[in-house]
Design an enzyme around this catalytic site. Structure first.
Site, short mmCIF file in Angstrom:
data_model
loop_
_atom_site.label_atom_id
_atom_site.label_comp_id
_atom_site.label_asym_id
_atom_site.label_seq_id
_atom_site.Cartn_x
_atom_site.Cartn_y
_atom_site.Cartn_z
N ASP A 186 -0.63 -13.12 -48.61
CA ASP A 186 -1.45 -13.98 -47.75
C ASP A 186 -2.73 -13.27 -47.31
O ASP A 186 -2.85 -12.04 -47.38
CB ASP A 186 -0.64 -14.43 -46.52
CG ASP A 186 -0.14 -13.28 -45.66
OD1 ASP A 186 0.33 -12.27 -46.24
OD2 ASP A 186 -0.25 -13.36 -44.43
N GLU A 237 2.33 -11.91 -43.96
CA GLU A 237 2.24 -10.58 -43.33
C GLU A 237 1.31 -10.63 -42.13
O GLU A 237 1.57 -10.06 -41.08
CB GLU A 237 1.75 -9.53 -44.34
CG GLU A 237 1.78 -8.10 -43.82
CD GLU A 237 0.50 -7.65 -43.12
OE1 GLU A 237 0.52 -6.60 -42.48
OE2 GLU A 237 -0.52 -8.36 -43.19
ZN LIG Z 1 -3.12 -6.41 -45.16
#
Ligand SMILES: [Zn+2]
Length: 385
Positions: free
Chosen positions: A75, A137
């Site tokens: 992401d 993340e």
């Molecule tokens: Zn990163």
């Protein structure tokens, strides 16, 4: 050795997927899975409940212990409200730089790791190489937390992990954790003229914050010997204290948003244990003496462990040898590394591109950084035969 052109081509494809954390990453994960499978990898795609997000876990080489894991998040942060000179999801090369959202954080590393799939397949005959590409993340390591849960108890897990966050290819062996909480106080509303007939949720929240301030001081004395973090100890921050409606009303509800950034796991336990006793032994009995339904609940927003510097760290030793570096450092930003350390792996963070460019408009990665990364991975692949 896999060349720069193939890697840049793959990076262009990856940047073309607008995998902002809130949106689906499934198309990008599918492409990576196909590329790895073509090279003979054993690939698992693990979707979340919504089916819009997926992790990838793959192995090239024998199913034996001692593997090396290459890890990255799929992401990217949003581009909304940022002024970009070019389309952020269309890779653009100029003056030795590759521009696009996610180029340094961290699709550049993923592209390098996967473009080399045929090389891994040829060389990983004795030790396997693993790939972990995760979702979300940037919004709290959600994908990695799910992946680690799935991997717990599996046999033949890799022994070493390299998390390719942008460190300008410097070796990072430590970073703090990030634990975020919202603590909710439920009291009893009443008229401001009769404070003893109500349970003032704001006043109890203030006492809680006061305890956080005491703990904040105590944590300074708990800093590990030789800690290289800045500051060297675990910190606590009270980010918000919310509650109340008017001068003359006893507030029935309040909330404290706070975070702690542990330098070591034991500090997190120390703080949580202290607060548990403070609430159970002091605050709650006082609140419930007036109103038995009064309560305090702490909601965990996220608990992402830090990467604790370890005296023995095979990942650090290998990557030092591969890059010629003569030391390893610590950084203030968090990554998924601590989660893999929790699984018993030795871990470093080392990847191409600079954190200076991450999350900013006109994010880029230097072509020379991509070359350096490919060189490191190529030398790494020779260790697997
Ligand atoms: Zn990163």
């Amino acid at each position: 050795m896999t060349g720069l052109p193939e890697t840049t081509q793959l990076l262009a494809e990856l940047v073309g997927f607008p995998t902002v954390s809130t949106d689906s990453n499934v198309d990008m994960i599918t492409l990576l899975a196909d590329r790895l499978a073509q090279a003979g990898a054993k690939v698992e795609i693990i979707a979340d409940e919504s089916g819009r997000k997926a992790n990838l876990w793959a192995r090239i080489g024998p199913d034996v212990p001692g593997g090396i894991l290459l890890s990255g998040h799929s992401d990217v942060v949003p581009v909304a409200d940022q002024a970009w000179a070019t389309d952020p999801f269309d890779l653009h090369e100029a003056e030795g730089r590759l521009y696009g959202r996610g180029t340094c954080d961290m699709k550049g590393f993923i592209a390098a790791a996967v473009a080399m799939a045929p090389v891994w397949a040829e060389r990983a005959t004795r030790r396997p190489v693993y790939f972990a590409f995760t979702h979300e993340e940037e919004t709290g390591c959600l994908g990695a937390q799910a992946l680690v849960k799935l991997l717990e108890g599996r046999e033949n897990l890799p022994s070493i992990a390299i998390v390719g966050e942008p460190t300008s290819m410097r070796i990072i062996e430590g970073h703090k954790g990030c634990f975020e909480y919202s603590t909710h106080f439920t009291g009893l509303e009443g008229h401001g003229s009769s404070p003893d007939h109500g349970v003032n949720a704001v006043e109890y929240a203030v006492r809680y914050v006061s305890r956080l301030l005491d703990l904040k001081e105590q944590l300074k004395a708990r800093a590990p010997e030789g800690s290289r973090f800045e500051p060297p100890w675990t910190t606590i921050n009270t980010g918000a204290l919310v509650g109340g409606v008017a001068h003359n009303v006893i507030p029935g509800r309040s909330r404290v948003d706070w975070e702690m950034r542990p330098v070591q796991k034991s500090d997190g336990d120390f703080v949580k244990e202290d607060l548990k006793h403070f609430c159970e032994d002091i605050l709650l009995p006082a609140m419930r003496a007036v109103h038995p339904e009064a309560g305090i609940t702490t909601e965990v927003i996220g608990e992402v462990d830090g990467l604790e510097p370890a005296t023995e760290n095979e990942a650090r030793d290998i990557v030092m040898e591969l890059t010629g570096a003569n030391g390893a450092g610590v950084v203030p930003f968090g990554t998924e590394a601590g989660l893999f350390q929790d699984l018993g792996m030795s871990v470093v963070v080392c990847g191409p591109g600079s954190i200076e460019q991450a999350h900013k408009p006109d994010e880029f990665i230097e072509v020379s950084q991509m070359q350096e990364c490919l060189g490191m991975l190529d030398r790494l692949s020779r260790k697997l035969g």
